[in-house]
Design an enzyme around this catalytic site. Structure first.
Site, PDB file in Angstrom:
ATOM      1  N   CYS A 116       0.809  -1.235   0.000  1.00 40.37           N
ATOM      2  CA  CYS A 116       0.000   0.000   0.000  1.00 40.37           C
ATOM      3  C   CYS A 116       0.837   1.277   0.000  1.00 40.37           C
ATOM      4  O   CYS A 116       0.324   2.341  -0.326  1.00 40.37           O
ATOM      5  CB  CYS A 116      -0.923   0.011   1.205  1.00 40.37           C
ATOM      6  N   HIS A 146      -3.313   6.931   3.613  1.00 44.88           N
ATOM      7  CA  HIS A 146      -3.728   5.709   2.919  1.00 44.88           C
ATOM      8  C   HIS A 146      -5.172   5.386   3.317  1.00 44.88           C
ATOM      9  O   HIS A 146      -5.525   5.399   4.503  1.00 44.88           O
ATOM     10  CB  HIS A 146      -2.786   4.576   3.325  1.00 44.88           C
ATOM     11  N   ASN A 177     -10.227  -0.134   0.339  1.00 43.61           N
ATOM     12  CA  ASN A 177      -8.760  -0.066   0.330  1.00 43.61           C
ATOM     13  C   ASN A 177      -8.248  -0.538  -1.037  1.00 43.61           C
ATOM     14  O   ASN A 177      -8.363  -1.725  -1.353  1.00 43.61           O
ATOM     15  CB  ASN A 177      -8.224  -0.953   1.461  1.00 43.61           C
TER      16      ASN A 177
END
Ligand code: ACO
Length: 327
Positions: free
Chosen positions: A114, A254, A284
């Protein structure tokens, strides 16, 4: 602090198909209420049959080129951050090069889960120091739903597909990339893994995939580390640049989970209205999450001219990072 790296253009793309919490209720034993209160996510986009990471990446790149007023031919380097490339070989970046109609560029992938897009920004800074005339395309692109086990309710509600892109140069008009900070800790790697198909977890011809082909994670542990690491590396980059949290106009963390985003904002002591979030609509999207949010925050004018923008990310590895941008 580096001087003159210019963000020439921003772009993003999400596939058309939407998977809502209500849809998930018919796939696993879950509820919209559980997903919303634990994660903030209401829906996520998922690829169609035959749509791959390189397609999302190319669409986001085209938007970034349009936003920059540049032609694809002007690009010299293509960096794609992804843990869900179309193939192990060739790289997603080489496929994007081909899909943009280019040849003889420098194209490669980055594996930092990520945080990958921010690792890509740092790689771009190195490229621009070595090649002052370069125009570097940095993309985060993921088809996370292909590595998501839709019989595991603790993970399948969290992820979505998408891409975000940016073009960086030493010259031209646009916001400035001021600094980037990266960190990693391999000792904690086993808390979040996608192992199946790697050289430590191979498959024989015809063998069915095992659970390790899909994302495996220890959610609670990750939650704690994510908040601590992102807050720490944000403070680090500010201190290194003689700034404080009061100087930050927009924080883009994030987009893993609303509770993580909220906790980072609180721990970092920045007012909630300065924290950008679109996790509600996309879930996500791993390496795509930060550039997707950055492009959206810019087009919706959440980011104003003159704003100091802080990006931060955390992912498997572990990896974590921050970046400072001046609009
Ligand atoms: N629907 C209903 N119940 C569920 C679901 C679901 N989808 N998933 C889990 N549960 C149940 C569990 O079985 C458990 O039940 P039990 O108490 O009877 O055993 C209960 O809900 C609580 O489960 P926890 O895992 O303890 O719930 P928690 O509050 O920790 O939330 C979550 C889980 C959302 C995964 C959270 O830990 C989290 O977001 N962690 C971070 C995960 C993450 O962001 N990973 C990726 C980051 S890095 C990267 O982006 C690659």
């Amino acid at each position: 602090m580096s001087n003159d790296i210019v963000i020439r253009g921003l772009g993003r793309y999400v596939p058309e198909k939407i998977l809502s919490n209500a849809d998930l209720e018919s796939i696993v034993e879950t509820t919209d209420e559980w997903i919303t209160t634990r994660t903030g996510i209401k829906e996520r986009h998922v690829v169609a049959e035959g749509e791959y990471s390189s397609d999302l990446a190319t669409a986001a790149a085209r938007m970034a080129l349009k936003n920059a007023g540049m032609k694809a031919e002007e690009l010299t380097h293509i960096i794609v951050a992804t843990f869900t490339p179309d193939n192990i070989v060739p790289s997603c970046a080489c496929i994007v090069e081909e899909k943009l109609g280019l040849k003889h560029r420098v194209a490669f992938d980055i594996a930092a889960a990520c945080s990958g897009f921010l690792f890509g920004l740092e790689a771009a800074r190195a490229m621009l120091a070595l090649h002052p005339d370069a125009n570097v395309l940095v993309i985060g692109s993921e088809v996370v739903t292909h590595r998501t086990n839709f019989t595991d309710r603790s993970t399948c509600v969290l992820f979505g597909d998408g891409a975000g892109a940016t073009i960086l140069s030493n010259k031209g008009e646009g916001p400035r990339l001021l600094d980037v900070r990266l960190s990693t800790d391999g000792e904690l790697g086993n808390l979040l893994t996608v192992a199946g198909g790697g050289s430590a977890s191979t498959y024989k011809p015809g063998e069915a995939v095992r659970d390790d082909y899909f994302i495996q994670m220890q959610g609670r542990e990750i939650f704690k580390h994510a908040v601590r690491s992102m807050t720490g590396i944000c403070n680090e980059i500010l201190e290194a640049n003689g700034l404080s949290n009061a100087d930050v106009d927009v924080l883009i963390p994030h987009q893993a989970n609303w509770r993580i985003i909220d906790a980072v904002g609180r721990k970092f002591e920045i007012p909630a209205e300065k924290v950008f979030s679109n996790v509600q609509r996309y879930g996500n999207t791993s390496a795509a999450s930060v550039p997707l949010a950055l492009s959206e925050a810019h087009s919706t004018k959440f980011i104003q001219d003159g704003d100091l923008v802080m990006l931060t990310a955390f992912g498997g590895g572990f990896t974590w990072a921050s970046a400072l941008l001046k609009f």
